[in-house]
Design an enzyme around this catalytic site. Sequence first.
Site, PDB file in Angstrom:
ATOM      1  N   GLU A 113      28.715  12.294   8.071  1.00  0.00           N
ATOM      2  CA  GLU A 113      29.451  13.465   8.767  1.00  0.00           C
ATOM      3  C   GLU A 113      30.763  12.696   9.048  1.00  0.00           C
ATOM      4  OE1 GLU A 113      26.047  16.354   9.066  1.00  0.00           O
ATOM      5  OE2 GLU A 113      26.479  14.961  11.210  1.00  0.00           O
ATOM      6  N   CYS A 126      37.582  12.528  12.754  1.00  0.00           N
ATOM      7  CA  CYS A 126      36.705  11.468  12.940  1.00  0.00           C
ATOM      8  C   CYS A 126      35.695  11.098  12.143  1.00  0.00           C
ATOM      9  CB  CYS A 126      35.936  12.409  13.779  1.00  0.00           C
ATOM     10  SG  CYS A 126      34.581  11.375  14.558  1.00  0.00           S
ATOM     11  N   CYS A 133      22.624   4.112  12.910  1.00  0.00           N
ATOM     12  CA  CYS A 133      23.470   2.917  14.109  1.00  0.00           C
ATOM     13  C   CYS A 133      22.431   2.639  14.985  1.00  0.00           C
ATOM     14  CB  CYS A 133      24.131   4.390  15.356  1.00  0.00           C
ATOM     15  SG  CYS A 133      25.324   2.866  16.280  1.00  0.00           S
ATOM     16  N   CYS A 137      22.320   4.563  21.660  1.00  0.00           N
ATOM     17  CA  CYS A 137      22.601   5.242  23.207  1.00  0.00           C
ATOM     18  C   CYS A 137      21.818   6.139  23.019  1.00  0.00           C
ATOM     19  CB  CYS A 137      24.399   5.249  23.222  1.00  0.00           C
ATOM     20  SG  CYS A 137      25.300   4.201  22.314  1.00  0.00           S
ATOM     21  N   CYS A 140      23.471  10.419  22.913  1.00  0.00           N
ATOM     22  CA  CYS A 140      24.191   9.766  21.085  1.00  0.00           C
ATOM     23  C   CYS A 140      23.255  10.544  20.037  1.00  0.00           C
ATOM     24  CB  CYS A 140      24.485   9.111  20.722  1.00  0.00           C
ATOM     25  SG  CYS A 140      25.312   8.840  18.852  1.00  0.00           S
ATOM     26  N   GLY A 188      27.938   5.032  14.067  1.00  0.00           N
ATOM     27  CA  GLY A 188      27.774   3.686  13.846  1.00  0.00           C
ATOM     28  C   GLY A 188      28.557   2.898  14.431  1.00  0.00           C
ATOM     29  N   GLU A 189      29.294   2.010  14.862  1.00  0.00           N
ATOM     30  CA  GLU A 189      29.534   1.170  15.911  1.00  0.00           C
ATOM     31  C   GLU A 189      31.224   0.352  14.805  1.00  0.00           C
ATOM     32  OE1 GLU A 189      30.478   0.226  19.455  1.00  0.00           O
ATOM     33  OE2 GLU A 189      32.013  -0.767  17.438  1.00  0.00           O
ATOM     34  N   LEU A 243      32.313   3.837  28.100  1.00  0.00           N
ATOM     35  CA  LEU A 243      31.261   3.462  28.963  1.00  0.00           C
ATOM     36  C   LEU A 243      30.133   4.246  29.850  1.00  0.00           C
ATOM     37  CD1 LEU A 243      32.548   0.972  31.488  1.00  0.00           C
ATOM     38  CD2 LEU A 243      33.490   1.954  32.139  1.00  0.00           C
ATOM     39  N   HIS A 244      30.617   5.540  29.731  1.00  0.00           N
ATOM     40  CA  HIS A 244      29.511   6.587  30.046  1.00  0.00           C
ATOM     41  C   HIS A 244      28.876   5.913  31.489  1.00  0.00           C
ATOM     42  CE1 HIS A 244      30.839   7.828  26.302  1.00  0.00           C
ATOM     43  NE2 HIS A 244      30.432   6.999  25.450  1.00  0.00           N
ATOM     44  N   ASN A 319      27.400  16.978  25.048  1.00  0.00           N
ATOM     45  CA  ASN A 319      27.079  18.211  23.932  1.00  0.00           C
ATOM     46  C   ASN A 319      25.757  17.848  23.791  1.00  0.00           C
ATOM     47  OD1 ASN A 319      29.320  18.905  23.962  1.00  0.00           O
ATOM     48  ND2 ASN A 319      30.493  17.658  23.067  1.00  0.00           N
ATOM     49  N   CYS A 362      31.222  15.923  19.841  1.00  0.00           N
ATOM     50  CA  CYS A 362      30.949  14.381  20.366  1.00  0.00           C
ATOM     51  C   CYS A 362      29.784  13.996  20.563  1.00  0.00           C
ATOM     52  CB  CYS A 362      32.002  13.829  21.684  1.00  0.00           C
ATOM     53  SG  CYS A 362      31.849  12.013  21.812  1.00  0.00           S
TER      54      CYS A 362
HETATM   55  S1  SF4 Z   1      26.905   5.914  17.368  1.00  0.00           S
HETATM   56 FE1  SF4 Z   1      28.719   5.291  18.631  1.00  0.00          FE
HETATM   57  S2  SF4 Z   1      27.353   6.408  20.651  1.00  0.00           S
HETATM   58 FE2  SF4 Z   1      26.008   6.658  18.904  1.00  0.00          FE
HETATM   59  S3  SF4 Z   1      24.346   5.002  19.068  1.00  0.00           S
HETATM   60 FE3  SF4 Z   1      25.629   4.131  17.697  1.00  0.00          FE
HETATM   61  S4  SF4 Z   1      27.484   3.223  19.492  1.00  0.00           S
HETATM   62 FE4  SF4 Z   1      25.818   4.530  20.584  1.00  0.00          FE
END
Ligand code: SF4
Length: 401
Positions: A113, A126, A133, A137, A140, A188-189, A243-244, A319, A362
């Site tokens: 997306e 974005c 991923c 997290c 997410c 993704g990272e 950071l979170h 969200n 997000c």
């Molecule tokens: S997309 Fe970003 S926030 Fe989501 S799991 Fe992967 S690294 Fe974490």
Amino acid sequence: MSDTQDNIIQEKPLALNPSPAADQVDLIGLSRQELEAAVIRFGLPKFRAKQIWHWLYHRGVKSIDEMTTLSLRVRDKLAGYCFIGRPSVVNQQLSEDNTRKWLLAIPGGGEVETVFIPERERGALCISSQVGCALSCKFCHTGTQPLLRNLTAADIVGQLMIARDTYGEWPSSRGGRLLSNIVMMGMGEPLLNFDNVAKALKIVMDQEGISISKRRITLSTAGYVPNMKRCGEELNVNLAVSLHAVRNEIRDEIVPLNKKFPIEELLEACRSYPGSHNARRITFEYVMLKGINDSESDARELVRLMRGIPAKINLIPFNAWPGAPFECSSGATINRFSEIINNAGYSAPVRMPRGRDIMAACGQLKSASERAKQKSQEATASSSCGRSSNPYTARAFPINS
Ligand code: SF4
């Protein structure tokens, strides 16, 4: 909330380059040097690469036929060896706040997306860097989808090309572009796919093509420390850090990568990030999770941790997504958190959620196929416990509308 409702129009994949032969080269995603080498391999003089680059990234052409400064003979020759790839638009949706989300099928397999967040006379795209991923997290939605693969440079640049096609923003030199900024904050990272991301961003920054300045590009990382320095040195783009949490025991839980690269190590890498200074601060993203990371002492600890780092902090109201294990902090809690940070001299705006109604905000991105799979599992579960589905307000429409 879901975007797998009946009112989403499923698009037929764009057949811009129907069935390229296996040995044909996709021109999109080649670096300038690779394009020059390819052109020479095709038996053409090296200067043709510059012309082709201009047609691809300045004019945004979708077929070799459109490269009208090349003779018919040269175009014919090129068409035998190569093609211009684009991801296929499976569907797209427009939020009530004009945020737009595309679901794209990637040529090598998988879906991602891409989201455009418009502001007045500008906007940020974005972009995703991986299908799924691996970092999981906990807040997410993408993190619930296993990593399928890294995107190639062509897949990454292709997301921007699709967005420019949609908004009619070719040629690149046109003033007042709506797609003015890029944030590598999609699925993704990016630092775990750094070679492809770097190659793609160098194409995007090239001044004879798409020409988006490094000042307008932000790469967001969950904290993959080994590639942070390289990112600053090679790309010199803005850095955002997810950071979170301010204590390792909490961050270990919600950003599991923290177990490998704990807060102290991450912040040290931020302190030495090449190119950061007071005029170009690092953004720290902080999602507000009720009862998890939102206390006043968390805010004070955040201030302490930021010492010596040119930083600004984005507070993100959580969200929600189906099955999410968290709730968003209350408005009053978020405001108090922001006030404590502001009083210490740091900017801490509360980010307005965008595109929530189409699951484009997000932390909400996920491939439709994965979401559909999860939805059918939920439907099975809910039929036994009597839950009903949520109302859905997103608009969906055909491409090029
Ligand atoms: S997309 Fe970003 S926030 Fe989501 S799991 Fe992967 S690294 Fe974490």
